[in-house]
Motif scaffolding. Structure first.
Motif, PDB file in Angstrom:
ATOM      1  N   ASN A  80       3.578   1.327   8.899  1.00 26.84           N
ATOM      2  CA  ASN A  80       2.203   1.027   8.510  1.00 26.84           C
ATOM      3  C   ASN A  80       1.960   1.150   7.008  1.00 26.84           C
ATOM      4  O   ASN A  80       0.814   1.168   6.561  1.00 26.84           O
ATOM      5  CB  ASN A  80       1.229   1.939   9.261  1.00 26.84           C
ATOM      6  N   LEU A  81       3.023   1.223   6.213  1.00 25.28           N
ATOM      7  CA  LEU A  81       2.923   1.077   4.761  1.00 25.28           C
ATOM      8  C   LEU A  81       3.348  -0.340   4.433  1.00 25.28           C
ATOM      9  O   LEU A  81       4.341  -0.828   4.972  1.00 25.28           O
ATOM     10  CB  LEU A  81       3.834   2.076   4.044  1.00 25.28           C
ATOM     11  N   ASP A  82       2.601  -1.010   3.552  1.00 25.10           N
ATOM     12  CA  ASP A  82       2.916  -2.422   3.332  1.00 25.10           C
ATOM     13  C   ASP A  82       2.655  -2.890   1.913  1.00 25.10           C
ATOM     14  O   ASP A  82       2.021  -2.223   1.102  1.00 25.10           O
ATOM     15  CB  ASP A  82       2.147  -3.311   4.326  1.00 25.10           C
ATOM     16  N   CYS A  83       3.204  -4.061   1.661  1.00 28.82           N
ATOM     17  CA  CYS A  83       2.985  -4.814   0.436  1.00 28.82           C
ATOM     18  C   CYS A  83       1.950  -5.883   0.783  1.00 28.82           C
ATOM     19  O   CYS A  83       2.135  -6.629   1.753  1.00 28.82           O
ATOM     20  CB  CYS A  83       4.308  -5.438   0.018  1.00 28.82           C
ATOM     21  N   VAL A  84       0.857  -5.936   0.050  1.00 26.83           N
ATOM     22  CA  VAL A  84      -0.250  -6.847   0.357  1.00 26.83           C
ATOM     23  C   VAL A  84      -0.497  -7.762  -0.836  1.00 26.83           C
ATOM     24  O   VAL A  84      -0.430  -7.317  -1.993  1.00 26.83           O
ATOM     25  CB  VAL A  84      -1.531  -6.046   0.686  1.00 26.83           C
ATOM     26  N   SER A 149       1.212  -2.580  -3.493  1.00 27.17           N
ATOM     27  CA  SER A 149       2.081  -2.024  -2.459  1.00 27.17           C
ATOM     28  C   SER A 149       1.925  -0.515  -2.368  1.00 27.17           C
ATOM     29  O   SER A 149       1.792   0.162  -3.390  1.00 27.17           O
ATOM     30  CB  SER A 149       3.552  -2.357  -2.768  1.00 27.17           C
ATOM     31  N   ASN A 150       1.910   0.002  -1.130  1.00 28.61           N
ATOM     32  CA  ASN A 150       1.977   1.457  -0.944  1.00 28.61           C
ATOM     33  C   ASN A 150       3.264   1.853  -0.215  1.00 28.61           C
ATOM     34  O   ASN A 150       3.369   2.967   0.297  1.00 28.61           O
ATOM     35  CB  ASN A 150       0.742   1.985  -0.201  1.00 28.61           C
ATOM     36  N   VAL A 151       4.245   0.922  -0.179  1.00 31.76           N
ATOM     37  CA  VAL A 151       5.556   1.239   0.387  1.00 31.76           C
ATOM     38  C   VAL A 151       6.292   2.114  -0.623  1.00 31.76           C
ATOM     39  O   VAL A 151       6.499   1.711  -1.761  1.00 31.76           O
ATOM     40  CB  VAL A 151       6.373  -0.033   0.681  1.00 31.76           C
ATOM     41  N   ILE A 152       6.655   3.311  -0.209  1.00 36.98           N
ATOM     42  CA  ILE A 152       7.195   4.303  -1.131  1.00 36.98           C
ATOM     43  C   ILE A 152       8.525   3.825  -1.706  1.00 36.98           C
ATOM     44  O   ILE A 152       9.431   3.424  -0.975  1.00 36.98           O
ATOM     45  CB  ILE A 152       7.426   5.645  -0.405  1.00 36.98           C
ATOM     46  N   SER A 153       8.648   3.882  -3.027  1.00 34.66           N
ATOM     47  CA  SER A 153       9.901   3.503  -3.675  1.00 34.66           C
ATOM     48  C   SER A 153      10.929   4.614  -3.520  1.00 34.66           C
ATOM     49  O   SER A 153      10.585   5.793  -3.461  1.00 34.66           O
ATOM     50  CB  SER A 153       9.670   3.237  -5.165  1.00 34.66           C
ATOM     51  N   SER A 159      11.105  -0.858  -0.008  1.00 31.00           N
ATOM     52  CA  SER A 159      10.003  -1.420  -0.790  1.00 31.00           C
ATOM     53  C   SER A 159      10.370  -2.790  -1.353  1.00 31.00           C
ATOM     54  O   SER A 159       9.518  -3.682  -1.429  1.00 31.00           O
ATOM     55  CB  SER A 159       9.604  -0.465  -1.919  1.00 31.00           C
ATOM     56  N   SER A 160      11.629  -2.979  -1.743  1.00 28.86           N
ATOM     57  CA  SER A 160      12.060  -4.283  -2.277  1.00 28.86           C
ATOM     58  C   SER A 160      12.019  -5.358  -1.205  1.00 28.86           C
ATOM     59  O   SER A 160      11.535  -6.472  -1.439  1.00 28.86           O
ATOM     60  CB  SER A 160      13.471  -4.187  -2.863  1.00 28.86           C
TER      61      SER A 160
END
Length: 430
Positions: A80-84, A149-153, A159-160
């Motif tokens: 449920n973390l995503d790049c928007v 994006s809130n996808v943790i790096s 995240s990429s």
């Protein structure tokens, strides 16, 4: 729809339902604020006009640690973390990208998609994606994209790949009539990383981000991997998935990562094959002395991990289909033990006194033993970085406080499996 109409769409019943599925009912309003801020940012940068919203998730690897590169099996899920992104065609030969999260803004000319000398960074990755579309026989064109994006790096949640699959969804929607498969997305993402970053990536990250939900992938035929969606509701089991960032290792881990597939392949080489998927565990055990002499002991252990991990994926998929959650949890623990003891990717031998992952696993195992519930394992590539814990919801707050007291605040992330991969949000909300 223009920007204002898209904002109004976010208040509709379909958007309410979709956002609850993507982020959880308790996060719906917060996410709508996030989307509105993104729409306002797009309008300030590119002006009004017809736009569409897109979302692409990060991913978690649940089982199948270090199996994909030897054409094995994996169980993974989108989170449920995503790049928007907000995007629109601009009817030119220019692709304009603004990344709010990373403070980047650049333009790529479709007539010049050669990689830079350094083959690194977001611009090269986007060029690689665009070239990948062309090489695969798909259409590309100019568009504007405003992305957050809130996808943790650097946390093993891809995240990429989330960013790559977001752009693939945009290009598919705008220029290819939505006809592309998620497998095609994944291959284009792999192409970009292989040729424009010189990174020997597989397809796992891209597939999990693109397809969405809980999926199992069999990479026996890597050009056409078998993907199956598993219809299972984690929320119904009252468990949460926790990712714990244990700290980045200070050693260069490139050699450690490369050694894992290379050593597995060395075992296969003894039998005249290229990948462990082409041989059997029995082959190795029946010829153990000679294989050890040819490939080395760690190589043998890593190959045995490969075979057993494939079996675990099958057991876990069966357990989920039958609703046997206890067996599923038992095999998460077994997977973690195998990675720690057989695969040996919980710390690097070049700096054995730095063991963030093993410390985090030891603490988590103590917690689980005390409570009598839950499971944990190394997450992703290993050697440094991240572990995963699967815990009952009533223990999550206590565990987060416990692990963050030991490892530092802000290092534990509660996640859930979302049912959608890379999507055009606007199309699903209309």
């Amino acid at each position: 729809m223009n920007v204002e109409q898209t904002m109004e769409m976010l208040d509709g019943e379909r958007a309410e339902k979709l956002f609850a599925e993507l982020y959880g009912a308790d996060q719906t309003e917060e996410q709508k604020v996030r989307y509105r801020e993104l729409l306002n940012g797009y309008r300030d940068k590119f002006g009004d006009g017809e736009v569409r919203l897109f979302s692409s998730p990060g991913r978690t690897e649940i089982s199948g640690n270090h199996t994909d590169h030897n054409h094995g099996k994996v169980l993974a899920g989108s989170i449920n973390l995503d790049c928007v992104g907000v995007a629109a065609m601009n009817h030119s030969s220019k692709v304009n990208i603004v990344s709010v999260t990373f403070g980047q803004e650049f333009t790529i000319d479709l007539n010049n998609l050669a990689p830079s000398r350094r083959k690194a960074g977001t611009e090269d990755l986007v060029k690689g994606l665009l070239k990948g579309f062309q090489e695969s026989g798909y259409e590309v064109g100019g568009f504007n994209a405003y992305i957050t994006s809130n996808v943790i790096s650097a946390a093993g949640v891809s995240s990429s790949a989330a960013f790559e699959m977001l752009l693939c969804s945009m290009i598919n929607t705008f220029f290819n009539d939505g006809r592309m498969s998620t497998v095609a997305y994944a291959h284009i993402g792999k192409y970009a990383e292989n040729h424009y970053w010189d990174k020997a990536s597989g397809l796992l990250d891209q597939m999990a981000c693109a397809v969405g939900g809980l999926i199992t992938i069999d990479f026996m035929e890597p050009s056409d991997p078998k993907v199956e969606k598993i219809d299972f509701d984690f929320a119904s089991q009252g468990h949460s998935l926790i990712i714990v960032q244990t700290g980045r290792g200070h050693a260069d881990l490139s050699a450690d990562y490369s050694a894992v597939p290379a050593e597995m392949k060395k075992v296969a080489e003894y039998f005249g094959k290229e990948y462990c998927s082409e041989i059997s565990e029995k082959d190795v055990i029946d010829n153990l002395a000679k294989v050890r002499e040819f490939a080395g002991d760690r190589s043998v252990l890593r190959a045995l991990h490969f075979f057993e991990e494939n079996k675990r994926v099958e057991i876990m998929v069966k357990a989920l289909k039958e609703g046997n959650f206890d067996v599923f949890l038992e095999n998460i623990t077994a997977s973690g033990n195998s990675s720690w003891k057989w695969l040996q990717n919980c710390y690097t031998n070049s700096n054995y006194q730095e063991q963030g992952i093993t410390i985090a696993l030891a603490l988590t195992e103590l917690f689980i033993a005390d409570k009598g519930r839950g499971a944990c394992r190394v997450h992703g590539g290993g050697f440094a970085g991240v572990i995963m814990a699967m815990l009952p919801n009533d223990l999550v707050d206590e565990y987060v406080a416990y692990i963050e007291k030991a490892l530092g605040e802000g290092n534990a992330y509660r996640m859930s499996i979302r049912p959608y991969g890379a999507i055009c949000v606007s199309d699903l909300c209309r």
